[in-house]
Enzyme design. Sequence first.
Site, mmCIF file in Angstrom:
data_model
loop_
_atom_site.group_PDB
_atom_site.id
_atom_site.type_symbol
_atom_site.label_atom_id
_atom_site.label_comp_id
_atom_site.label_asym_id
_atom_site.label_seq_id
_atom_site.Cartn_x
_atom_site.Cartn_y
_atom_site.Cartn_z
ATOM 1 C CB CYS B 154 -1.129 -0.092 1.271
ATOM 2 S SG CYS B 154 -2.839 -1.124 1.389
ATOM 3 C CG HIS B 155 0.740 3.938 2.223
ATOM 4 N ND1 HIS B 155 -0.467 3.010 3.396
ATOM 5 C CD2 HIS B 155 -0.198 4.761 1.260
ATOM 6 C CE1 HIS B 155 -2.012 3.909 2.174
ATOM 7 N NE2 HIS B 155 -1.035 4.952 1.307
ATOM 8 N N GLY B 156 4.810 1.162 0.764
ATOM 9 C CA GLY B 156 5.704 1.237 1.267
ATOM 10 C C GLY B 156 6.192 0.652 2.044
#
Lengths: 260, 190, 444
Positions: B154-156
């Site tokens: 999703c956001h690393g």
Amino acid sequence: MRRLRSLILAGLVAVAAAAPAVASEEMEYPKNEWSHGAVTRGFSNIFGTFDRKALQRGFQVYKEVCSACHSMNLLSYRNLSALGYNEAEITAIAAGYDMTDGPNDEGEMFTRKGVPADHFKAPFPNEKAAAAANGGKAPPDLSLIVKARKGGEDYIVALMTGFETAPAGFTVPSGGNYNKAFPGHVIAMPPPLSDGGVTFADGTKATVEQQAKDVATFLAWAAEPNLEARHQMGLKVMIFLIVLAGILYAAKRAVWADQH
Amino acid sequence: MADTTQTAGHGPGSGSHSGGDPSRRDFIYLAAAATGVVGAAVTVWPFIDSLNPAADTLALASTDVDLAPVQVGQSITVTWRGKPVFIRHRTPEEIKSATDVNVSELRDPQKDADRAKKPEWLVVVGICTHLGCIPLGQKNSDPRGEYGGWFCPCHGSVYDTSGRIRKGPAPRNLEVPGYAFKTDTSIRIG
Amino acid sequence: MAHGPATSSFKNPVVNWLDQRLPIFTMIQKEYGVFPTPRNFNYFWNFGAIAMIMLVTMIVSGIVLAMHYTPNTNLAFNSVERIMRDVNFGWLIRYIHMNGASFFFIAVYIHIFRGLYYGSYKKPRELLWMVGVVIFLLMMATAFMGYVLPWGQMSFWGATVITNLFSALPLVGQDIVTLLWGGFSVDNPTLNRFFALHYLLPFVIAAVVFLHVAALHVTGSNNPLGVEPKGPQDTLPFHPYYTVKDSFGTVVYLAIFAAFVFYAPNFFGEPDNYIQANPMVTPPHIVPEWYFLPYYAILRSITFDISIPFTGLKLIEAKLGGVIAMFGSIAILFILPWLDTSPVRSARFRPIFKKGILAFLVAFFLLMYVGAQTADAAWHLGGLEIPLVYVGQLATLVYFGFFLSLPFVGLIEKPLPLPASIAKPVLGGGASAAGATAKPMEKA
């Protein structure tokens, strides 16, 4: 105000006077004393609590006799803690049953030991199987039976002790049994209880009467497991509301003092 | 019911009362209002509490897992309270990389020994502490990020082989659920 | 209304600030603070407030129940039992909702009867009364659909019987029933839509109650004498006189309600509804909830076709006749303000009307009783057997007769002398002070 009150009273009296004359086809069952107050009789015992010993004996009767044919789908083994069993005992009771679970990662259903969170194991896999094994009609689930029958606990006792030989001239169809308490008097269930049919751990003599009362107590609890919490909370709520009504009445008198 | 409190303040009728002693009257109003408010407050509780987990939900709050079939290097995902729990049978290299870390440099400093009851088994809740996505890394073919643990797409966020946050936006390490070894190869979560 | 901020003069600056922009405090002050209310209310005037409290109780408990309920024929019964067994305080909330319906109806029936007895439906309160009848109809629809939701045997068969009433309509009857069901019997689509509507209608009721109260505050309240207030000596500010009196009455009512919730929660219920719905087995005796029994009895009283005499030409079949009579028994309330031609409101001053309303009340309770019995039940008085159908038919006759005779009663009745004003009999002076002629409704 007074005239209106007498008017309403007159109306009620007129109806009440007429009521007893009606032809009643409903059965009456002898009323027993219940320490919990009968579930289906209102205001019967506002302090009532279940007799724990009777509950355990009643559960034993259900487990050893009734559960051969009757399910109790709404109950879980964990609920038995209300009967006074501890966690180890409940786990042991649950582990006595094999539960079908699954599917597992291979897509197969598998069998495992029961755990407290499981619902009571039903004697038949489904209603059709239950009907097929019992002459076409499935034995009713007992979870709510006390609330689902007129007469409640007293009906259960009357039914369990109501098996007798049919009076002369009454033909009982094959596959039926005569029971004086059952509506229509012909019941498919054969007499389930017998003197000494179970052996109670607490030494109580297992007469049919005793078993019937115990199993009725157990079924009453099963149908209304929150009865004790309800009675206890009710007492507090009633006291509170009566006190509040008293205070408000005093306040009302004080406010209206200069108007009367 | 609570408006009875206002009686003393306004309301044309109240000023002209002749009935009874005023302080006694005020006491009655106060008592009525206070009792009413207490009653209302207590009544609210059952309605609120009914929204808490019910008895049947709580009864399923623990999950037993048999670890015997999980090979070294393999991971399994089990469901506990409706959430995924990652169980990884760690290789010696993974354990080593998890313990050979200078804890003080971490965003959420925690020793590997505090996170795994037995070094070869890591049990963490598989929910990224950033915004609740499920990180990748359970299958050997998944991207696991540069620390060999899990990678949240999703956001690393990047987690190491102890489930600790190493890179990306997540603030905390993957949560370790309460669990206990019932035998050497089976655990109860919850 | 003038532009610019209103001039409010509350002591609290926050209240003042708010009120200048949105004058709710001024409104509360006007409608519930100083609102001039007849000084002679008896305790029957508590039941409007009580009904309102019951509506709130039903909405609050209902919303919480809906959070745990599953409207699916396979799951509904068990989800209700899960509420009863596993949800924290679920048994309490469900019993409040179950018995709350009955106590809502009790309050509303008393409220309606009060309106009938004291002539509250008369000019200028006709619309107030009609809006009230709309609330009553909405309540009946809501209660009926709510009773279906637990999906017990009575839920299912009650729904089947009542929806089948519409099949009595000529030509389109069966199509309407299919439309109501969303299928070919009461089934999952029916349950789903009943749940949706059962959730929606209480808010509609709340809105109509608002209109009811708004209309009330235009005309002001009626009172036990049925004489309009003539000046400040006849009224009291609503607060504190009636806030405290309503609070007291409400708490007493709630105590009775609580006694049933905690000690006889299934008193108003039917054992059959603790059996899961089974479309293959009809219970031996289908009865609606008690508050529908009088109308159910009226429905069953029409056992005969209505035909043109001597021609054998059938006008209305018995089935349709029953349905018409049942709906007519409520519909007639809408035209009541114009049926009653008497200028006097309160039954206190109307000797014939008072006897009529007593007969009506007896008929109402008789119908309630007959509705609860099996269709073939009978009274045995000595050797005489009276089928209850006849009793129901007689009571139905009295029910409608009461309303339909009102125009004539108004003509022939000689009312007792009315008091000159409310204050007179209350503050001494006596009822006869204003002379012996009945002065109808004054300037009303």
